[in-house]
Design an enzyme around this catalytic site. Structure first.
Site, PDB file in Angstrom:
ATOM      1  N   GLY A  86     -44.076  -5.547 -14.147  1.00 29.92           N
ATOM      2  CA  GLY A  86     -45.461  -5.682 -13.710  1.00 29.92           C
ATOM      3  C   GLY A  86     -45.503  -5.660 -12.195  1.00 29.92           C
ATOM      4  N   THR A  87     -46.619  -5.201 -11.669  1.00 31.10           N
ATOM      5  CA  THR A  87     -46.686  -5.076 -10.211  1.00 31.10           C
ATOM      6  C   THR A  87     -47.803  -5.911  -9.619  1.00 31.10           C
ATOM      7  OG1 THR A  87     -47.830  -2.993 -10.555  1.00 31.10           O
ATOM      8  CG2 THR A  87     -45.498  -2.881 -10.094  1.00 31.10           C
ATOM      9  N   THR A  88     -48.667  -5.326  -8.846  1.00 29.03           N
ATOM     10  CA  THR A  88     -49.377  -6.043  -7.785  1.00 29.03           C
ATOM     11  C   THR A  88     -50.356  -7.136  -8.235  1.00 29.03           C
ATOM     12  OG1 THR A  88     -49.248  -3.929  -6.636  1.00 29.03           O
ATOM     13  CG2 THR A  88     -50.637  -5.623  -5.664  1.00 29.03           C
TER      14      THR A  88
ATOM     15  N   ALA B 122     -46.531   2.405  -8.617  1.00 29.73           N
ATOM     16  CA  ALA B 122     -46.364   1.418  -9.685  1.00 29.73           C
ATOM     17  C   ALA B 122     -47.599   0.554  -9.893  1.00 29.73           C
ATOM     18  CB  ALA B 122     -45.161   0.526  -9.377  1.00 29.73           C
TER      19      ALA B 122
END
Length: 274
Positions: free
Chosen positions: A50-52, A225
């Site tokens: 998972g990213t931001t 991403a």
């Protein structure tokens, strides 16, 4: 954990003990904790990440928001993963890193806070919650060293100080209180730059929500991403507002209006939606 043959709860459940669920589990069956697992030697397998996540304070609380994309290498593993959750009634947790372990961390943290409240009959202070989360991250250092890192972002409404507060962490469990705003994940550099330009003291909750979505759009524009709002598929970021009234997730209809407004402003300003 030993099961009683006559159907009663095991003795460990009826023995007075700590207000920490993690300490209880560590004492009675540590193999159930992520830190109790032994990984086989070798390189860790590729897993969705998972990213931001972004968080910012406003006049009366905290807004936390996360995009919906998970990636596995160069592939999009999920377009609808959720990375922002209620930790309890007055706090929120967002996660970046190895998705499976991050979601497990969130569930354990929620259980830890609920267990404390039931045992002590009171809510843990916001600093206490932040410290408990730091302990959990510190306990996962072994997994992080093997490439399975989880980096949370925690925020909530401090009932004693009557303000919103944000805490960030590193993979070693270091806990840092952030003033004004913060972001974690692969798109955090771009999101933080956006927050730096748009955040201002005394913002309203609505302004803070628009600022958070703007930051995610900026991050998605430069970080592959991070997934931006997807009007075609009706996929919107997860945005939570935490105030003295508690945790509230902003509904999709409101987010669709915010995204439309942001796109309109950007088109008018630059001819596109960037």
């Amino acid at each position: 954990m030993t099961h009683d043959l006559d159907g009663r709860l095991p003795r460990s459940f009826t023995t007075p003990g700590t207000s920490s669920f993690l300490d209880f589990l560590a004492a009675h069956d540590p193999s159930l904790l992520p830190t109790g697992r032994t990984l086989p030697p070798g390189e860790a397998p590729s897993a969705p990440h998972g990213t931001t996540i972004v968080a910012l304070t406003f006049d009366g609380g905290v807004v936390m928001a996360g995009d919906r994309r998970a990636t596995a290498g160069s592939m999009i593993a999920s377009r609808q993963i959720e990375k922002v959750f209620p930790a309890d009634e007055f706090s929120a947790i967002g996660i970046a890193g190895t998705a499976g372990l991050a979601l497990e961390l969130v569930r354990l943290f929620q259980l830890e806070l609920e267990h404390y409240e039931k045992i002590e009959g009171a809510l843990l202070s916001l600093d206490g919650k932040a410290n408990r989360l730091a302990t959990m991250v510190r306990g996962s250092l072994g997994l992080a060293m093997q490439g399975l890192a989880v980096v949370p972002l925690f925020g909530g409404y401090d009932l004693q100080r009557e303000v919103g507060r944000i805490f960030s962490y590193d993979v070693t469990g270091g806990r840092y209180e952030e003033t004004e705003f913060h972001a974690v994940g692969s798109g955090s550099t771009f999101a933080r730059g956006s927050l730096k330009k748009l955040w201002s003291p005394g913002m309203s909750a609505g302004d803070a929500v628009r600022t958070a979505v703007n930051a995610l759009v900026d991050a998605a524009d430069d970080d592959s991403a991070t997934g931006g709002p997807d009007a075609t598929r009706r996929i919107w970021p997860v945005v939570a507002v935490v105030t003295a009234s508690g945790y509230l997730r902003v509904d999709d209809a409101a987010l669709a209006d915010v995204v439309t407004e942001i796109e309109g402003v950007r088109r008018a300003r630059g001819g596109d939606v960037r």
